[in-house]
Design a protein around this motif. Sequence first.
Motif, PDB file in Angstrom:
ATOM      1  N   ASP A  76      -0.672   1.061  -9.845  1.00  0.00           N
ATOM      2  CA  ASP A  76      -1.381   1.029  -8.564  1.00  0.00           C
ATOM      3  C   ASP A  76      -1.940   2.407  -8.214  1.00  0.00           C
ATOM      4  O   ASP A  76      -3.063   2.522  -7.694  1.00  0.00           O
ATOM      5  N   GLU A  77      -1.175   3.455  -8.490  1.00  0.00           N
ATOM      6  CA  GLU A  77      -1.642   4.812  -8.178  1.00  0.00           C
ATOM      7  C   GLU A  77      -2.822   5.215  -9.059  1.00  0.00           C
ATOM      8  O   GLU A  77      -3.793   5.818  -8.582  1.00  0.00           O
ATOM      9  N   ILE A  78      -2.743   4.866 -10.328  1.00  0.00           N
ATOM     10  CA  ILE A  78      -3.852   5.174 -11.232  1.00  0.00           C
ATOM     11  C   ILE A  78      -5.113   4.444 -10.785  1.00  0.00           C
ATOM     12  O   ILE A  78      -6.207   5.027 -10.716  1.00  0.00           O
ATOM     13  N   GLU A  79      -4.962   3.169 -10.464  1.00  0.00           N
ATOM     14  CA  GLU A  79      -6.122   2.384 -10.030  1.00  0.00           C
ATOM     15  C   GLU A  79      -6.722   2.953  -8.746  1.00  0.00           C
ATOM     16  O   GLU A  79      -7.951   3.030  -8.597  1.00  0.00           O
ATOM     17  N   ARG A  80      -5.872   3.387  -7.827  1.00  0.00           N
ATOM     18  CA  ARG A  80      -6.375   3.934  -6.567  1.00  0.00           C
ATOM     19  C   ARG A  80      -7.203   5.195  -6.802  1.00  0.00           C
ATOM     20  O   ARG A  80      -8.308   5.328  -6.275  1.00  0.00           O
ATOM     21  N   VAL A  81      -6.687   6.116  -7.607  1.00  0.00           N
ATOM     22  CA  VAL A  81      -7.437   7.339  -7.907  1.00  0.00           C
ATOM     23  C   VAL A  81      -8.747   6.981  -8.592  1.00  0.00           C
ATOM     24  O   VAL A  81      -9.808   7.543  -8.291  1.00  0.00           O
ATOM     25  N   ALA A  82      -8.701   6.040  -9.525  1.00  0.00           N
ATOM     26  CA  ALA A  82      -9.894   5.663 -10.265  1.00  0.00           C
ATOM     27  C   ALA A  82     -10.959   5.070  -9.351  1.00  0.00           C
ATOM     28  O   ALA A  82     -12.155   5.354  -9.499  1.00  0.00           O
ATOM     29  N   ASP A 326     -10.234  11.756  -2.189  1.00  0.00           N
ATOM     30  CA  ASP A 326     -11.593  12.222  -2.435  1.00  0.00           C
ATOM     31  C   ASP A 326     -11.702  13.731  -2.215  1.00  0.00           C
ATOM     32  O   ASP A 326     -12.333  14.442  -3.009  1.00  0.00           O
ATOM     33  N   ARG A 327     -11.092  14.224  -1.161  1.00  0.00           N
ATOM     34  CA  ARG A 327     -11.147  15.667  -0.893  1.00  0.00           C
ATOM     35  C   ARG A 327     -10.455  16.459  -1.999  1.00  0.00           C
ATOM     36  O   ARG A 327     -10.901  17.544  -2.372  1.00  0.00           O
TER      37      ARG A 327
END
Length: 359
Positions: A76-82, A326-327
């Motif tokens: 889930d964390e990888i997908e969110r960053v992606a 994003d920042r």
Amino acid sequence: MTAVPVAIGRRRPRAEHGVRRAAGDASAGAPLADTFGRVHRDLRVSLTDRCSLRCTYCMPEQGNEWLARESILSLDEIERVARVAATAGITTFRLTGGEPLLRRDIVEVVRRLAAIRTPHGPVEIAMTTNGIRLPEVLPDLVDAGLGRLNISIDTLDRERFAALTRRDRLDDVLEGIAAAAASGLRPLKLNAVAMRGVNDDELVDLVAFAIEHGAQMRFIEQMPLDAGHTWDRTQMVTRDEILAALAARWELAPVPGRGGAPAERWMIDGGPETVGVIASVTAPFCGDCDRLRLTADGQLRNCLFSTTEYDLVPVLRGGGTDDDVDRMLHACVHGKLAGHAIDDPSFLQPARGMNAIGG
């Protein structure tokens, strides 16, 4: 939440490092452009620091300090960053390691990332692997949306392979390459680190092998990224030496239009086959670099040789918003230097080895 660069070795930001607000104030979804005008479109995502081989130029055979399991980013964390990165202009995600096929949820990682859409269409999912598990999982990976493969193969000699990787797994790698060749994934690329006195007499044989499998051979200058910090420039086979060896067998003609690709390419005997050379040391391509890296434990890196990381974990696990992610991405890009400065007397080798950074 503000973005703060972290000296490698620390796992959380510290206030005394200061805040780069110029990038931190960027609007969500703004292009990932650094202060030198380079727009970043490629995110290399390391899924694990573990590997089924122990290549001498990458990690020690024993005594490796692996990342704690709880520190590894979840699916889930990888997908969110992606997803945030894709909104900011990332169009290619390359899955790396360590060995990415050791990740149990690798098929679902590919499926989730391949489902991401940008304003200009779907993203591309690529992978760099040693190929050992490919026969087992490749059909599912292709079905999930994998688009491209790079497979590492430094030698075709079984004894050399065992000495170089400290594992007798050449047959497994060759089976993986055969599976990739049969899969129809193209372009298929084979990577080899050229090493003096190790495999520099096999350069022509490796290219011929790649051609037989419908693949492009790419030779990589050995870089100072080994975990043991034993890199010796005199042992590195240079770009010019590689080309000279190949030119003794084939007529080579440069392929124009390299763009931000790390490999220079040459047509072999008029084509269509090509061979590539990644000369990060003797002919660096930093001026056109469009890549960022995300380590398995959530650290953003703006250069393979960076000594600074940007820690996403407090954002991902501390209630941060997608705007905060994003920042952080923009702060990382904003802090990117003009080049890696390997030839500068002040150059410091990264504390992490290649397996912990991601290829």
